[in-house]
Design a protein around this motif. Structure first.
Motif, PDB file in Angstrom:
ATOM      1  N   HIS A 111      62.804 -83.119  69.383  1.00 57.78           N
ATOM      2  CA  HIS A 111      63.636 -82.168  68.640  1.00 57.78           C
ATOM      3  C   HIS A 111      64.139 -81.020  69.534  1.00 57.78           C
ATOM      4  O   HIS A 111      65.293 -80.591  69.430  1.00 57.78           O
ATOM      5  CB  HIS A 111      62.802 -81.621  67.483  1.00 57.78           C
ATOM      6  CG  HIS A 111      63.514 -80.649  66.614  1.00 57.78           C
ATOM      7  ND1 HIS A 111      64.469 -81.028  65.704  1.00 57.78           N
ATOM      8  CD2 HIS A 111      63.425 -79.296  66.519  1.00 57.78           C
ATOM      9  CE1 HIS A 111      64.922 -79.956  65.081  1.00 57.78           C
ATOM     10  NE2 HIS A 111      64.313 -78.886  65.554  1.00 57.78           N
ATOM     11  N   HIS A 115      67.845 -79.503  70.654  1.00 58.25           N
ATOM     12  CA  HIS A 115      68.329 -78.118  70.633  1.00 58.25           C
ATOM     13  C   HIS A 115      68.870 -77.700  71.993  1.00 58.25           C
ATOM     14  O   HIS A 115      69.945 -77.120  72.091  1.00 58.25           O
ATOM     15  CB  HIS A 115      67.197 -77.163  70.238  1.00 58.25           C
ATOM     16  CG  HIS A 115      67.031 -76.991  68.757  1.00 58.25           C
ATOM     17  ND1 HIS A 115      68.048 -76.602  67.924  1.00 58.25           N
ATOM     18  CD2 HIS A 115      65.947 -77.149  67.949  1.00 58.25           C
ATOM     19  CE1 HIS A 115      67.607 -76.525  66.673  1.00 58.25           C
ATOM     20  NE2 HIS A 115      66.335 -76.868  66.663  1.00 58.25           N
ATOM     21  N   SER A 136      63.643 -71.086  67.909  1.00 56.03           N
ATOM     22  CA  SER A 136      63.791 -71.694  66.584  1.00 56.03           C
ATOM     23  C   SER A 136      62.717 -71.151  65.645  1.00 56.03           C
ATOM     24  O   SER A 136      62.010 -70.202  65.984  1.00 56.03           O
ATOM     25  CB  SER A 136      63.694 -73.212  66.705  1.00 56.03           C
ATOM     26  OG  SER A 136      62.372 -73.570  66.996  1.00 56.03           O
ATOM     27  N   ASP A 296      69.034 -76.758  62.636  1.00 57.86           N
ATOM     28  CA  ASP A 296      68.807 -78.201  62.739  1.00 57.86           C
ATOM     29  C   ASP A 296      70.020 -79.007  62.267  1.00 57.86           C
ATOM     30  O   ASP A 296      70.638 -78.669  61.250  1.00 57.86           O
ATOM     31  CB  ASP A 296      67.559 -78.586  61.938  1.00 57.86           C
ATOM     32  CG  ASP A 296      66.311 -78.003  62.577  1.00 57.86           C
ATOM     33  OD1 ASP A 296      66.397 -77.540  63.730  1.00 57.86           O
ATOM     34  OD2 ASP A 296      65.257 -78.013  61.920  1.00 57.86           O
TER      35      ASP A 296
HETATM   36 ZN    ZN Z   1      65.019 -76.993  65.123  1.00 61.72          ZN
END
Ligand code: ZN
Ligand code: KG4
Length: 329
Positions: A111, A115, A136, A296
């Motif tokens: 993930h 980003h 985040s 996201d």
């Molecule tokens: Zn995220």
């Protein structure tokens, strides 16, 4: 080469198709905010159920938006971690099933790699190498990015993440979930310099962060106020200034140490206007994703998958998820 991206690590179901020749073809997002508002935060089990109900309609709609026949892609990239265990499993099992049915490879994507590569989706994309600040809800990382997959962690938070601090302080001030954007909006109306909060870890060596003490300082100040709407806005303003100053100073320190001339800022807190404004004072070129790709989304996962497809193809049926997964694996 076209890759379908599937993001289900937390409370957004993000789906996108990225084409290495034509760029981003389409992206769709379903935000679960309304589901979680009554609880003041993300309820993991509800998040998993919501993802499983939304994946099929969203995949259909992203193919329609991209004007592609269903299944006309070369691979499927899904977020395998870090994130909520159940939410990750829903996305991973769905991706594996689709990959098996369409007989195309599936790729497990980190993930945070999604980003940190997200500014690559912009017209003005950075080139490797660069320094990256990923801020985040769950992570605060300073990363030395040499190339695709070559990441060295320079600093991280020793307690709360930057976004988490925004969310917790917002909750303390009785702002609605999701707290970060609500607090940032309120901060705009606050009086500058009425309150001042510490800039944590700036005098300590290294590039680590700490935001939990700042949260306690806010709580103490709030308890000493009459708790009027003005107090709330002034505290929000001072808190945001403290977080932004801390992040900007740490970036300066990292730039001094690494001599990078490009800085990439990504993740939900990267949407913060004040942070974007203050980062411009640094003597480097600063790159951000557009606001909707700070938080996201499926586009960043599709992009990361497309970059990795040529050298990492997992066609097995084993479903792997990693709720905790270091970036420099
Ligand atoms: Zn995220
Ligand atoms: O990257 P993201 O969507 O999810 C995670 O991977 O965690 O980041 C969400 C975080 C939340 O903590 C949210 O409050 C914060 O980003 N956030 C903001 C802003 N927009 C989102 N924080 C400060 N200012 C904003 N404008």
């Amino acid at each position: 080469m076209k890759v379908l991206g599937i993001e289900t690590s937390c409370d957004d179901t993000g789906i996108a198709i990225y084409d290495t020749e034509r760029g981003l073809l389409a992206d769709v997002l379903f935000s679960q905010i309304d589901t979680h508002i009554p609880y003041g935060g993300v309820v993991p089990e509800l998040a998993s159920r919501d993802h499983s109900g939304k994946l099929i309609p969203l995949v259909r709609s992203v193919f329609a938006k991209a004007d592609l026949p269903l299944g006309d892609i070369n691979g499927i990239a899904y977020t395998a971690g870090p994130g909520l265990g159940g939410a990750l499993l829903v996305g991973a099992a769905f991706a594996k099933t689709l990959g098996y049915a369409w007989n195309i490879p599936t790729l497990a994507i980190h993930h945070l790699e999604g980003h940190l590569l997200s500014p690559m989706l912009e017209d003005n994309a950075p080139t490797f190498p660069f320094l990256s600040l990923v801020v985040s809800g769950g992570h605060t990382l300073m990363v030395n990015v040499e190339d695709l997959g070559k990441y060295t962690l320079l600093g991280t938070t020793i307690d709360d993440a930057a976004g988490e601090a925004f969310d917790k302080v917002a909750k303390l001030l009785s702002l609605p979930y999701p707290g970060g954007p609500a607090l940032a909006a309120l901060a705009k109306t606050g009086t500058p310099n009425r309150f001042s909060f510490p800039r944590p870890m700036l005098k300590k060596p290294g590039l680590d962060f700490s935001f939990s003490g700042l949260k306690t300082a806010v709580l103490t100040q709030w308890n000493h106020c009459l708790q009027t709407e003005t107090d709330k806005a002034d505290i929000a303003h001072a808190f945001q200034e403290a977080v932004v100053d801390t992040l900007v100073s740490k970036c300066q320190k990292a730039i001094d140490e690494t001599q990078h001339c490009r800085l990439v800022v990504a993740g939900g807190v990267g949407a913060n206007e004040r942070l974007r404004e203050k980062l411009q004072s640094l003597d480097v070129e600063v790159f951000f994703p557009c606001i909707r790709f700070c938080t996201d989304n499926g586009a960043m996962i599709a992009y990361a998958g497309a970059q990795r497809l040529s050298n990492q193809q997992d066609t097995s049926l084993a479903i792997h998820t990693y709720p905790r997964w270091p970036l420099n694996r």
